[in-house]
Design a protein around this motif. Sequence first.
Motif, short mmCIF file in Angstrom:
data_model
loop_
_atom_site.label_atom_id
_atom_site.label_comp_id
_atom_site.label_asym_id
_atom_site.label_seq_id
_atom_site.Cartn_x
_atom_site.Cartn_y
_atom_site.Cartn_z
N LEU A 91 0.81 -1.21 0.00
CA LEU A 91 0.00 0.00 0.00
C LEU A 91 0.85 1.26 0.00
CD1 LEU A 91 -2.74 -1.02 2.61
CD2 LEU A 91 -2.92 -1.04 0.12
N LYS A 92 2.07 1.14 0.44
CA LYS A 92 2.93 2.33 0.55
C LYS A 92 3.47 2.78 -0.80
CE LYS A 92 6.71 4.19 3.33
NZ LYS A 92 7.66 3.93 4.44
N ILE A 205 -3.77 8.76 2.33
CA ILE A 205 -2.85 7.64 2.56
C ILE A 205 -1.49 8.14 3.03
CG2 ILE A 205 -1.63 5.72 1.45
CD1 ILE A 205 -4.05 5.37 -0.36
N ILE A 210 0.18 4.59 7.05
CA ILE A 210 0.97 4.01 5.98
C ILE A 210 2.20 4.86 5.68
CG2 ILE A 210 0.95 3.34 3.53
CD1 ILE A 210 -2.05 2.74 3.86
N SER A 212 3.05 7.08 3.28
CA SER A 212 3.57 6.99 1.92
C SER A 212 3.94 8.38 1.40
CB SER A 212 2.52 6.33 1.02
OG SER A 212 3.07 6.04 -0.25
#
Length: 270
Positions: A91-92, A205, A210, A212
């Motif tokens: 997900l990153k 996000i 996470i 990112s």
Amino acid sequence: MKNFNYLIENFFTNKDFLAPANQIPGTLFSPLHFIFSATILIIVVFSSIYLSKRKHLIKSTFIFIWAILLIWEFIIIFWESISGKVVGLDLKNNLSLYPCSLFLYTMPFAIWGKGYIKKMACGSICTLGLIGGAINFLYPAIRLSSYSCISFVGLHTFSFHAAMIFTFLVMQLSGYHSYKDVHNWWELFLPCVPTLLLSIPANIINYSYIQSDYMFFRGKFPLIAAIFGNTNEIIITILVYIFYIILPMLFYLPAYVKNTTKENRIIKNI
């Protein structure tokens, strides 16, 4: 021949299991990389000139390109999720929330959209899309720092960004989209709208657990990090937003100034 055989045998191998980049032909700025990218670029230029003169084929070609890239995007995400040492969706890093990802989201509106919706989509493709496609085609540092251009990942990155450049060239050469068609000040902001919309999930996000850096809003990308150094991430995010808004406007600003000056002269002469 031994090196070529290695490329063929490891065409679908994840970087986690490849030899070091300096031992692989076709990685960043190697002779094979230059030859490969030059060949693709020549094909892109001549094919875009060819298609721009056959306007009845443009829409169907755009649909084909978009459909192929969309399918390939799902495939590459799935492949990266199952082919490395760690299995699972990253997900990153692996979500389609990068500036170049906008191409996938804006193309349907550029193909089937009407009026300002179409102008907005084409504007995104012909501004930030052009810049992102050109940078990643000429300097594919993220992918070719680990992979050869003769690999599944290398082929994906070159085909994706070559398609972005190809689409831009066809739109400009055929008149499908023009930087000159701007008469109202607010039309200058149309090209950045898709970017602002994509920034919403990207920053949700980015600033979640996470952590990112989608769309480079947090300044982790090497070039941005080198420019801003230890600047606060919130400040970097604001500056990146300003960049995404202002840069597309610059493509249309000369024509806007010219058009408004001409229209004002006409009004004064009435």
